[in-house]
Design a protein around this motif. Structure first.
Motif, PDB file in Angstrom:
ATOM      1  N   MET A 249       0.826  -1.202   0.000  1.00  0.00           N
ATOM      2  CA  MET A 249       0.000   0.000   0.000  1.00  0.00           C
ATOM      3  C   MET A 249       0.866   1.260   0.000  1.00  0.00           C
ATOM      4  O   MET A 249       0.555   2.243  -0.667  1.00  0.00           O
ATOM      5  N   ARG A 250       1.982   1.229   0.730  1.00  0.00           N
ATOM      6  CA  ARG A 250       2.875   2.383   0.744  1.00  0.00           C
ATOM      7  C   ARG A 250       3.484   2.607  -0.629  1.00  0.00           C
ATOM      8  O   ARG A 250       3.566   3.743  -1.105  1.00  0.00           O
ATOM      9  N   LEU A 251       3.909   1.528  -1.282  1.00  0.00           N
ATOM     10  CA  LEU A 251       4.469   1.651  -2.627  1.00  0.00           C
ATOM     11  C   LEU A 251       3.425   2.192  -3.598  1.00  0.00           C
ATOM     12  O   LEU A 251       3.728   2.999  -4.469  1.00  0.00           O
ATOM     13  N   MET A 252       2.174   1.770  -3.429  1.00  0.00           N
ATOM     14  CA  MET A 252       1.097   2.241  -4.280  1.00  0.00           C
ATOM     15  C   MET A 252       0.907   3.744  -4.109  1.00  0.00           C
ATOM     16  O   MET A 252       0.737   4.476  -5.086  1.00  0.00           O
ATOM     17  N   LYS A 253       0.940   4.211  -2.866  1.00  0.00           N
ATOM     18  CA  LYS A 253       0.776   5.639  -2.598  1.00  0.00           C
ATOM     19  C   LYS A 253       1.921   6.458  -3.202  1.00  0.00           C
ATOM     20  O   LYS A 253       1.703   7.540  -3.746  1.00  0.00           O
ATOM     21  N   VAL A 254       3.133   5.931  -3.111  1.00  0.00           N
ATOM     22  CA  VAL A 254       4.281   6.628  -3.696  1.00  0.00           C
ATOM     23  C   VAL A 254       4.131   6.701  -5.215  1.00  0.00           C
ATOM     24  O   VAL A 254       4.390   7.737  -5.837  1.00  0.00           O
ATOM     25  N   ALA A 255       3.700   5.586  -5.823  1.00  0.00           N
ATOM     26  CA  ALA A 255       3.523   5.563  -7.275  1.00  0.00           C
ATOM     27  C   ALA A 255       2.454   6.547  -7.717  1.00  0.00           C
ATOM     28  O   ALA A 255       2.611   7.260  -8.713  1.00  0.00           O
ATOM     29  N   ILE A 256       1.358   6.617  -6.964  1.00  0.00           N
ATOM     30  CA  ILE A 256       0.276   7.537  -7.302  1.00  0.00           C
ATOM     31  C   ILE A 256       0.751   8.980  -7.188  1.00  0.00           C
ATOM     32  O   ILE A 256       0.446   9.825  -8.040  1.00  0.00           O
ATOM     33  N   ALA A 257       1.519   9.269  -6.141  1.00  0.00           N
ATOM     34  CA  ALA A 257       1.998  10.637  -5.936  1.00  0.00           C
ATOM     35  C   ALA A 257       2.995  11.047  -7.016  1.00  0.00           C
ATOM     36  O   ALA A 257       3.037  12.211  -7.434  1.00  0.00           O
ATOM     37  N   ALA A 258       3.811  10.098  -7.480  1.00  0.00           N
ATOM     38  CA  ALA A 258       4.848  10.415  -8.465  1.00  0.00           C
ATOM     39  C   ALA A 258       4.336  10.389  -9.896  1.00  0.00           C
ATOM     40  O   ALA A 258       4.996  10.921 -10.797  1.00  0.00           O
ATOM     41  N   ALA A 259       3.166   9.809 -10.130  1.00  0.00           N
ATOM     42  CA  ALA A 259       2.673   9.618 -11.491  1.00  0.00           C
ATOM     43  C   ALA A 259       2.536  10.916 -12.292  1.00  0.00           C
ATOM     44  O   ALA A 259       2.960  10.961 -13.449  1.00  0.00           O
ATOM     45  N   PRO A 260       1.956  12.006 -11.740  1.00  0.00           N
ATOM     46  CA  PRO A 260       1.831  13.234 -12.539  1.00  0.00           C
ATOM     47  C   PRO A 260       3.173  13.789 -12.992  1.00  0.00           C
ATOM     48  O   PRO A 260       3.324  14.193 -14.149  1.00  0.00           O
ATOM     49  N   ALA A 261       4.157  13.822 -12.079  1.00  0.00           N
ATOM     50  CA  ALA A 261       5.468  14.351 -12.441  1.00  0.00           C
ATOM     51  C   ALA A 261       6.140  13.476 -13.494  1.00  0.00           C
ATOM     52  O   ALA A 261       6.768  13.979 -14.433  1.00  0.00           O
ATOM     53  N   LEU A 262       6.009  12.173 -13.351  1.00  0.00           N
ATOM     54  CA  LEU A 262       6.602  11.260 -14.330  1.00  0.00           C
ATOM     55  C   LEU A 262       5.948  11.441 -15.692  1.00  0.00           C
ATOM     56  O   LEU A 262       6.633  11.428 -16.724  1.00  0.00           O
ATOM     57  N   PHE A 263       4.629  11.616 -15.714  1.00  0.00           N
ATOM     58  CA  PHE A 263       3.934  11.828 -16.983  1.00  0.00           C
ATOM     59  C   PHE A 263       4.448  13.083 -17.681  1.00  0.00           C
ATOM     60  O   PHE A 263       4.743  13.060 -18.882  1.00  0.00           O
ATOM     61  N   VAL A 264       4.549  14.186 -16.945  1.00  0.00           N
ATOM     62  CA  VAL A 264       5.026  15.441 -17.541  1.00  0.00           C
ATOM     63  C   VAL A 264       6.428  15.265 -18.088  1.00  0.00           C
ATOM     64  O   VAL A 264       6.750  15.722 -19.195  1.00  0.00           O
TER      65      VAL A 264
ATOM     66  N   PRO B 217      -6.653   4.870  -5.892  1.00  0.00           N
ATOM     67  CA  PRO B 217      -6.769   3.636  -6.663  1.00  0.00           C
ATOM     68  C   PRO B 217      -8.193   3.153  -6.696  1.00  0.00           C
ATOM     69  O   PRO B 217      -8.999   3.480  -5.847  1.00  0.00           O
ATOM     70  N   VAL B 218      -8.504   2.340  -7.688  1.00  0.00           N
ATOM     71  CA  VAL B 218      -9.845   1.808  -7.829  1.00  0.00           C
ATOM     72  C   VAL B 218     -10.073   0.748  -6.767  1.00  0.00           C
ATOM     73  O   VAL B 218      -9.312  -0.199  -6.630  1.00  0.00           O
ATOM     74  N   ALA B 219     -11.154   0.911  -6.012  1.00  0.00           N
ATOM     75  CA  ALA B 219     -11.447  -0.006  -4.928  1.00  0.00           C
ATOM     76  C   ALA B 219     -11.677  -1.411  -5.478  1.00  0.00           C
ATOM     77  O   ALA B 219     -12.380  -1.608  -6.454  1.00  0.00           O
ATOM     78  N   GLY B 220     -11.071  -2.380  -4.796  1.00  0.00           N
ATOM     79  CA  GLY B 220     -11.309  -3.780  -5.149  1.00  0.00           C
ATOM     80  C   GLY B 220     -10.573  -4.239  -6.383  1.00  0.00           C
ATOM     81  O   GLY B 220     -10.823  -5.335  -6.870  1.00  0.00           O
ATOM     82  N   ASN B 221      -9.656  -3.432  -6.890  1.00  0.00           N
ATOM     83  CA  ASN B 221      -8.944  -3.844  -8.093  1.00  0.00           C
ATOM     84  C   ASN B 221      -7.493  -3.431  -7.963  1.00  0.00           C
ATOM     85  O   ASN B 221      -7.088  -2.380  -8.388  1.00  0.00           O
ATOM     86  N   ALA B 222      -6.685  -4.266  -7.343  1.00  0.00           N
ATOM     87  CA  ALA B 222      -5.302  -3.907  -7.097  1.00  0.00           C
ATOM     88  C   ALA B 222      -4.545  -3.736  -8.390  1.00  0.00           C
ATOM     89  O   ALA B 222      -3.677  -2.880  -8.516  1.00  0.00           O
ATOM     90  N   ALA B 223      -4.862  -4.549  -9.370  1.00  0.00           N
ATOM     91  CA  ALA B 223      -4.144  -4.449 -10.640  1.00  0.00           C
ATOM     92  C   ALA B 223      -4.411  -3.138 -11.316  1.00  0.00           C
ATOM     93  O   ALA B 223      -3.538  -2.584 -11.965  1.00  0.00           O
TER      94      ALA B 223
END
Length: 305
Positions: A1-16, A293-299
Motif C-alpha cells: 500500500m505504501r508503494l502504491m501511494k508513492v507511485a500515485i503521488a509520483a505519477a503526474p510528475a513522471l507523466f510530464v 486507486p480503484v477499490a477492489g482492483n489492485a491491478a
C-alpha cells in the motif's frame, strides 16, 4: 500500500517528464522521414509490441461498443492530435505557436467539463488555469511566434488542440472500463491505418534510415506511445478532467529546459519565471485533489486503462 501511494503521488510528475521528451524524437527523426510516414511506422511498431503483449497475457477482447469507443478515442488522441502537430510543423507553423495552441487545452477542457460533464471548476481553479496559461506564454516568449504558413498548417495546429481535448475527455467518459491492453491496441491500430492512408495520399514515403532515426523511433514507440500514453490514461481514469489537463501547462517549460540542457537552446530569466508561474497555476488547480486507486482492483492501480 505504501508503494502504491508513492507511485500515485509520483505519477503526474513522471507523466510530464516523459511527455515532454516527445520533442527529442521529433528533432532527431524528422530530417530523415516525412511526418505522416514517421507516424505510420511508429504506430505500426506499437501495434506489434502491444499485440504480442496482449496475445501472451490472454487479454479479454472488448465487445463491439467498446471497440467503437476505442476507435473514436484513438482517432482523436493519436490521429488528430499527433497528426495535427506534425503536419503543422511540417507546414511551417512556428514551434512556439505549435506549443502554445495545444497549450490552451486545460482552459478548453475545464470549460467543457464544467458545462457538459457536471464537473465543478471553482474560481480558485480558474485562477490557476489562467496563471498556467500566462506561464506558458512566458516560457515561449522568445520562440518564433510569427511566420508565413499556409492555411493547412494553422488548421492542423487548431485540430491538434481539439483532438487532445476531446480525446482525453472521451477516454475518461467512455473508455475507463475497457481492458487497457485491448483498448490501447485498438486505438493504435486505428491510428496506424489513418496515418498510413495520409502518407500514401500526401507523401512520397521515402525513409532514410540512420542511427538518429532508429533512436527517435525507438524512443517515441517505447517511451511516448507505450509508457507515457499508458500513464496518461491511468491518470485520466483517476483524476478530475480539469486537474489532469492542467499538467499540460508544465510540458512547455520542461521541454524548454531539456532543449537548453541537450541542445544549448536559449533559456532566460523570463522563461524560468514562466515555469514557476506554470507550477503555481497547476498547484492551485490541483490543490486538495487526490488520486485514488480503484477499490477492489489492485491491478488497476498499477496499469493504465
Amino acid at each position: 500500500m505504501r508503494l502504491m501511494k508513492v507511485a500515485i503521488a509520483a505519477a503526474p510528475a513522471l507523466f510530464v517528464l516523459l511527455w515532454s521528451t516527445g520533442f527529442v524524437g521529433a528533432r532527431f527523426g524528422l530530417p530523415y522521414i516525412e511526418p505522416l510516414t514517421f507516424l505510420a511506422v511508429r504506430m505500426s511498431f506499437v501495434v506489434l509490441i502491444l499485440g504480442a503483449f496482449a496475445l501472451i497475457s490472454g487479454v479479454r477482447w472488448p465487445d463491439g461498443t467498446d471497440i467503437g469507443h476505442s476507435l473514436v478515442a484513438g482517432s482523436l488522441v493519436h490521429g488528430l492530435y499527433l497528426g495535427g502537430v506534425f503536419v503543422a510543423i511540417s507546414q511551417g507553423v512556428p514551434s512556439g505557436i505549435s506549443a502554445l495552441i495545444p497549450g490552451l487545452q486545460p482552459i478548453l477542457t475545464s470549460t467543457i467539463a464544467n458545462r457538459f460533464m457536471g464537473e465543478t471548476v471553482t474560481r480558485m481553479q480558474w485562477l490557476g488555469l489562467v496563471l498556467g496559461l500566462v506561464g506558458v506564454a512566458l516560457v515561449l516568449h522568445d520562440r518564433t511566434l510569427t511566420a508565413v504558413a499556409p492555411p493547412l498548417g494553422w488548421i492542423a495546429s487548431f485540430l491538434s488542440l481539439i483532438g487532445i481535448t476531446l480525446g482525453t475527455l472521451y477516454q475518461k467518459h467512455f473508455c475507463g472500463g475497457i481492458d487497457w491492453r485491448a483498448g490501447n491496441l485498438v486505438q493504435y491500430m486505428c491510428a496506424a491505418v489513418l496515418f498510413a492512408l495520409g502518407a500514401f495520399a500526401f507523401e512520397m514515403r521515402v525513409i532514410h534510415w540512420s542511427g538518429e532515426l532508429v533512436f527517435a523511433m525507438a524512443w517515441l514507440v517505447i517511451v511516448l506511445s507505450i509508457t507515457a500514453v499508458g500513464l496518461m490514461y491511468w491518470l485520466i481514469r483517476r483524476s478530475a478532467a480539469t486537474g489532469f489537463a492542467s499538467l499540460f501547462y508544465l510540458v512547455p517549460g520542461v521541454t524548454a529546459l531539456m532543449a537548453y540542457l541537450l541542445f544549448g537552446e536559449r533559456l532566460d530569466a523570463i522563461s524560468i519565471a514562466g515555469m514557476v508561474i506554470c507550477a503555481v497555476g497547476v498547484f492551485i488547480v490541483n490543490r486538495g485533489a487526490r488520486l485514488t486507486p480503484v477499490a477492489g482492483n489492485a491491478a488497476a492501480s498499477v496499469v493504465p486503462e
